[in-house]
Design a protein around this motif. Structure first.
Motif, short mmCIF file in Angstrom:
data_model
loop_
_atom_site.label_atom_id
_atom_site.label_comp_id
_atom_site.label_asym_id
_atom_site.label_seq_id
_atom_site.Cartn_x
_atom_site.Cartn_y
_atom_site.Cartn_z
N MET B 163 0.83 -1.20 0.00
CA MET B 163 0.00 0.00 0.00
C MET B 163 0.87 1.26 0.00
N ASN B 164 1.90 1.26 0.83
CA ASN B 164 2.81 2.41 0.83
C ASN B 164 3.42 2.63 -0.55
N ILE B 165 3.76 1.54 -1.21
CA ILE B 165 4.36 1.62 -2.55
C ILE B 165 3.36 2.17 -3.57
N PHE B 166 2.13 1.63 -3.54
CA PHE B 166 1.12 2.07 -4.51
C PHE B 166 0.87 3.57 -4.38
N PHE B 167 0.74 4.05 -3.15
CA PHE B 167 0.43 5.47 -2.96
C PHE B 167 1.62 6.35 -3.35
N THR B 168 2.83 5.88 -3.06
CA THR B 168 4.01 6.65 -3.44
C THR B 168 4.12 6.71 -4.96
N ALA B 169 3.92 5.57 -5.61
CA ALA B 169 3.99 5.52 -7.07
C ALA B 169 2.93 6.44 -7.67
N GLN B 170 1.73 6.39 -7.14
CA GLN B 170 0.64 7.22 -7.63
C GLN B 170 1.02 8.70 -7.54
N LYS B 171 1.59 9.07 -6.40
CA LYS B 171 1.98 10.47 -6.21
C LYS B 171 3.09 10.89 -7.16
N MET B 172 4.00 9.96 -7.46
CA MET B 172 5.13 10.29 -8.33
C MET B 172 4.78 10.15 -9.80
N GLY B 173 3.54 9.70 -10.08
CA GLY B 173 3.13 9.52 -11.46
C GLY B 173 3.78 8.31 -12.12
N ILE B 174 4.13 7.30 -11.32
CA ILE B 174 4.75 6.09 -11.86
C ILE B 174 3.67 5.03 -12.05
N ILE B 175 3.66 4.43 -13.22
CA ILE B 175 2.64 3.42 -13.52
C ILE B 175 3.15 2.04 -13.13
N LEU B 176 2.26 1.26 -12.52
CA LEU B 176 2.63 -0.12 -12.17
C LEU B 176 1.87 -1.08 -13.08
N ASP B 177 2.61 -1.86 -13.86
CA ASP B 177 2.03 -2.92 -14.70
C ASP B 177 2.36 -4.26 -14.05
N VAL B 178 1.42 -5.20 -14.14
CA VAL B 178 1.68 -6.51 -13.57
C VAL B 178 1.34 -7.59 -14.58
N CYS B 179 2.29 -8.50 -14.79
CA CYS B 179 2.08 -9.64 -15.67
C CYS B 179 2.23 -10.90 -14.82
N SER B 180 1.08 -11.53 -14.53
CA SER B 180 1.11 -12.72 -13.69
C SER B 180 1.16 -13.96 -14.57
N LEU B 181 2.04 -14.89 -14.19
CA LEU B 181 2.23 -16.08 -15.01
C LEU B 181 1.43 -17.27 -14.50
N ASP B 182 0.90 -17.16 -13.28
CA ASP B 182 0.28 -18.36 -12.72
C ASP B 182 -1.10 -18.12 -12.11
N GLN B 183 -1.22 -17.15 -11.19
CA GLN B 183 -2.49 -17.01 -10.49
C GLN B 183 -2.98 -15.57 -10.49
#
Ligand SMILES: [Zn+2]
Ligand SMILES: [Zn+2]
Ligand SMILES: [Zn+2]
Ligand SMILES: [Zn+2]
Ligand SMILES: [Zn+2]
Ligand SMILES: [Zn+2]
Lengths: 388, 295
Positions: B163-183
């Motif tokens: 959660m701390n990471i998501f909010f920091t990234a949001q504030k810095m305008g950094i996009i988080l992409d996720v590619c899940s291989l299994d679940q």
């Protein structure tokens, strides 16, 4: 981003001015570090905040020692403050009162939505500061609403005053007593000089009191009120029932309940038809945004991340140990910068023993709230469970 | 206001590659890790090929650590093969060499753990972006995004870090992409939603490279013009602190905001004693599970 660049340019320009700016920068840095050291794991904080900002709009606010004027500078800084306040205190409320011509006027009612307050701040740019302020009238006006709140609500007043006098109808000591009785914490930021009565108010109610030296210092003093204050000892604690709604993304075809979301705050678009939204888990009415108090059943509706945004106050990263750079070549564990003689001081986490540069130390404690060293270590990555 | 001249636009891609050897699909078929690595390298070079201003970082993580594979302090020496492709060759060799080292360094003293410290790698990525932002030259604009490639599960034990990471990234305008291989990864999904990134659980591992190139290569500003999979329904319900169970209605401590599924007279997080609830009637819907108020 543009703002940041401007700020940087300003900082460079001002550094040429020499000593005064340097000492202001020192004061700011020390204050930050002191605040950081004071953050304690598991401290009791007042998280459900209700804050009235009382802004001086008297004659003295048109003085230009802050640019362009004290009043306009305040409005601009308050705009940022309000955004940040709601970002960091998502289930809190804020209201704004201005004082001029010996009277107090409520500009915006206690509410939990930043948009409306920011709009009011922008509208106020048209106001011409006139006459004398009345702190007593303003505080009593704020108390009228704060008094009605439940006993677990944290109640605060923040006064921003440029005038050196206040024109009060009665004995201000009674007003101070009223604040104490209602457990209202009153803080003051002076723009001119320290007023004896303001200091009294702050000390008597457990608030903070300061005088802004320049616009940067002013901003820093405002920022000190972004963090939730320590819970007043008399603050009751309560378990508050809340709903965590599902996101109703696509309603099925036979679902004819095109929900109506009524927003009291934006009268211009007060009724919206929604095909998507959030369902109150108690009464199933739909809402267009969170957090919100369900209009139908009164349940406070939030999303789990709303609450999570505040957890860093409860589980802060402990201050790092400041050590002199030893000279052995190494890299900052966070940003991978190669540490050299230029880094006079480096910072070590007591828990994971990793070393960081000054910039990362600041970034970790002020923004990220997670230590990269701890978070990449099997023994230290868990933050909460050891305390729960 | 805009200084259009000498404006440089940089697109920074940081790939967080989960190399935990005890991920389910890798345990079944170790060859898969090599296949993922091959696809990741081709994808990384495709990003660099798009513009000479583009930048790249690759971080590997497992259950007891995370490390930058690229850029690397001591880059591998390569003979000049072909000026144009020199950089691509260097990326490939550096990543492979550094990864070999990471795998070799995995301590066998500690029990191998299926929980990869993805959140840890993400904190390093954010520190790195913050540094590039500090060091950028006037007029430079950096668009940063982070892509997580993992076959692990996202565990609630990293919830607060995430959660701390998501909010920091949001504030810095950094996009988080996720590619899940299994679940399906419900927690990381929230991160994509909060930061405006894409989430995909690849339907077929053999097509990994195509999925990477199709969904995660386009710059975020052109993505809106592409036909991409519809957004997933993100579950934002809260997990109670007492049982880690997802709940619709809960009780929140007014002092520390801990969430509980039942009323209890004392907060187990901050040890506050609560005032007993007043005579406010608690409405209960028939269909709802009964929640007892007083024990
Ligand atoms: Zn609405
Ligand atoms: Zn409701
Ligand atoms: Zn650093
Ligand atoms: Zn640490
Ligand atoms: Zn529970
Ligand atoms: Zn608590």
């Amino acid at each position: 981003m543009a703002d940041e660049e401007e700020e940087k340019e300003e900082a460079i320009k001002e550094d040429d001015h020499g000593l005064l700016e340097a000492s202001v920068a020192d004061i700011i840095h020390n204050a930050k570090r002191k605040r950081q050291m004071e953050k304690k794991v598991g401290a009791r904080l007042g998280m459900m905040r209700h804050l009235y900002i009382i802004l001086d709009a008297s004659e003295s606010m048109s003085i230009q020692d802050l640019k362009p004027t004290r009043f306009l500078c305040s409005l601009k800084l308050l705009e940022d403050f309000i955004e940040e306040f709601f970002y960091q205190n998502p289930i809190s409320q804020l209201g704004v009162i201005i004082t001029r011509n010996k009277r107090a006027e409520k500009v915006s009612e206690l509410a939990g939505n930043s948009k409306k307050h920011v709009k009011e701040m922008q509208n106020m740019q048209q106001i011409a500061p006139t006459g004398e302020p009345s702190l007593q009238n303003s505080i009593e006006l704020a108390l009228k609403s704060l008094r009605l709140l439940p006993s677990h609500a944290s109640k605060e007043i923040l006064i921003i005053v440029g005038a050196l006098t206040t024109c009060d109808p009665g004995d201000i000591n009674e007003t101070i007593q009223n604040m104490k009785t209602d457990s209202v914490r009153c803080s003051v930021i002076g723009l001119a000089a320290e007023l004896y009565i303001c200091k009294r108010m702050a000390t008597a109610t457990g608030g903070e009191h300061g005088v802004a030296l320049d616009d940067k210092h002013y901003k820093e003093q405002l920022n000190a009120h972004i963090d939730p204050p320590p819970a007043a000892t008399r603050l009751d604690a309560a378990l508050v029932k809340m709903g965590f709604p599902h996101h109703a993304l696509h309603s099925s075809a036979n679902d004819s309940t095109m929900a109506v979301c009524i927003h009291a705050e934006n009268s211009d678009e007060s009724v919206k038809l929604l095909s998507t939204g959030y369902l109150c888990p108690q009464c199933l009415s739909k809402h267009c945004e969170l957090p919100v108090e369900c209009r139908a059943c009164g349940l406070t509706l939030v999303s789990a991340p709303h609450l999570a945004r505040s957890y860093h106050y409860l589980f802060p990263v402990e201050p790092f140990k400041e050590v002199s750079y030893s000279g052995t070549p190494s890299t900052c564990y966070g940003c991978q910068k190669i540490l050299s003689q230029k880094d006079k001081k480096v910072y070590t986490c007591n828990k994971c023993n990793q070393t960081f540069c000054l910039d990362c130390e600041i970034f970790i404690h002020e923004s990220l709230h997670t230590c990269p060293g701890c978070a990449t270590n099997q023994d230290t990555y868990q933050r909460s469970t050891d305390r729960i | 206001m805009f200084k259009m001249s000498n404006e440089i636009e940089t697109s920074l891609l940081i790939i967080v590659l989960d190399v935990n050897p005890v991920q389910r699909i890798i345990k079944q078929e170790t060859r898969i890790l090599t296949q993922c690595l091959d696809s990741t390298i081709v994808f990384a070079n495709a990003h660099l090929m798009q513009s000479s201003n583009n930048q790249l970082a690759v971080i590997a993580c497992h259950s007891d650590g995370a490390k930058f594979l690229y850029p690397c302090e001591k880059p591998v020496e390569i003979r000049q093969i072909d000026g144009q492709y020199e950089k691509f060759t260097m990326v490939e060799r550096t990543v492979r060499q550094q990864l070999q080292q990471v795998i070799n360094e995995i301590s066998l003293d500690k029990p191998l753990n299926g929980e990869s410290l993805i959140s840890g790698a993400l904190t390093m990525a954010l520190c790195y972006v913050a540094r590039l932002e500090r060091e950028k030259i006037a007029g430079e604009k950096i668009y940063s995004r982070i892509l997580v490639i993992t076959a692990s599960n996202d565990s609630a034990t990293q919830y607060m870090n995430y959660m701390n990471i998501f909010f920091t990234a949001q504030k810095m305008g950094i996009i988080l992409d996720v590619c899940s291989l299994d679940q399906e990864l419900t927690l990381l999904q929230q991160g994509c939603d909060i930061t405006g990134g894409n989430y995909l659980k690849v339907p077929q591992l053999s097509g990994l490279l195509q999925y990477l190139l199709w969904i995660f290569l386009p710059d975020p500003n052109v993505r809106s013009k592409l036909v991409l999979p519809p957004p997933v329904k993100v579950d934002y319900r809260a997990a109670c602190f007492c049982h880690q169970e997802l709940i619709d209605i809960g009780y929140v401590c007014s002092i520390c905001l801990s969430i509980f599924c039942k009323f209890s007279p004392i907060c187990t997080t901050c040890h506050t004693v609560f005032k007993m609830p007043g005579p406010i009637p608690i409405k209960m819907k028939k269909k709802k599970k009964t929640i007892d108020i007083v024990h």
